[in-house]
Design a protein around this motif. Structure first.
Motif, PDB file in Angstrom:
ATOM      1  N   THR A   1      39.269  44.675  44.242  1.00 23.42           N
ATOM      2  CA  THR A   1      39.738  45.992  44.673  1.00 23.42           C
ATOM      3  C   THR A   1      40.120  45.906  46.148  1.00 23.42           C
ATOM      4  N   PRO A   2      40.811  46.901  46.688  1.00 22.56           N
ATOM      5  CA  PRO A   2      41.199  46.853  48.111  1.00 22.56           C
ATOM      6  C   PRO A   2      40.021  46.721  49.077  1.00 22.56           C
ATOM      7  N   ASN A   3      38.829  47.185  48.671  1.00 22.63           N
ATOM      8  CA  ASN A   3      37.682  47.066  49.579  1.00 22.63           C
ATOM      9  C   ASN A   3      36.885  45.780  49.338  1.00 22.63           C
ATOM     10  N   GLY A   4      37.373  44.868  48.493  1.00 30.48           N
ATOM     11  CA  GLY A   4      36.748  43.563  48.322  1.00 30.48           C
ATOM     12  C   GLY A   4      35.828  43.413  47.125  1.00 30.48           C
ATOM     13  N   GLN A   5      35.553  44.481  46.406  1.00 32.11           N
ATOM     14  CA  GLN A   5      34.692  44.366  45.229  1.00 32.11           C
ATOM     15  C   GLN A   5      35.481  43.795  44.056  1.00 32.11           C
ATOM     16  N   ARG A   6      34.759  43.196  43.120  1.00 31.41           N
ATOM     17  CA  ARG A   6      35.422  42.649  41.934  1.00 31.41           C
ATOM     18  C   ARG A   6      35.800  43.782  40.987  1.00 31.41           C
ATOM     19  N   HIS A   7      36.952  43.661  40.380  1.00 26.01           N
ATOM     20  CA  HIS A   7      37.406  44.659  39.410  1.00 26.01           C
ATOM     21  C   HIS A   7      36.825  44.285  38.051  1.00 26.01           C
TER      22      HIS A   7
END
Length: 61
Positions: A28-34
């Motif tokens: 995701t844009p904030n670095g978390q895995r989708h």
């Protein structure tokens, strides 16, 4: 005397783990895995199954 219902049976398809999250490999844009959630089709995400006394198991006509 109090009546108690029998405990629910654990789903034999998912072994009581009805929802799993699968990573897609993207972030995701904030670095978390989708991730995508997948639910057990047999118990519809409850983790338990009920038995039906009127439906024979393993019998075909």
């Amino acid at each position: 005397m109090s009546q108690t219902s029998p405990p629910p049976r654990i789903c034999s398809h998912c072994d009581g783990f009805p929802v799993v999250h699968i990573t897609t490999g993207t972030h995701t844009p904030n670095g978390q895995r989708h991730t995508l959630a997948a639910t057990c089709p047999a118990c519809k995400g409850t983790g338990t199954r009920t038995t039906s006394p009127t439906s024979p198991v393993g019998v075909s006509a």
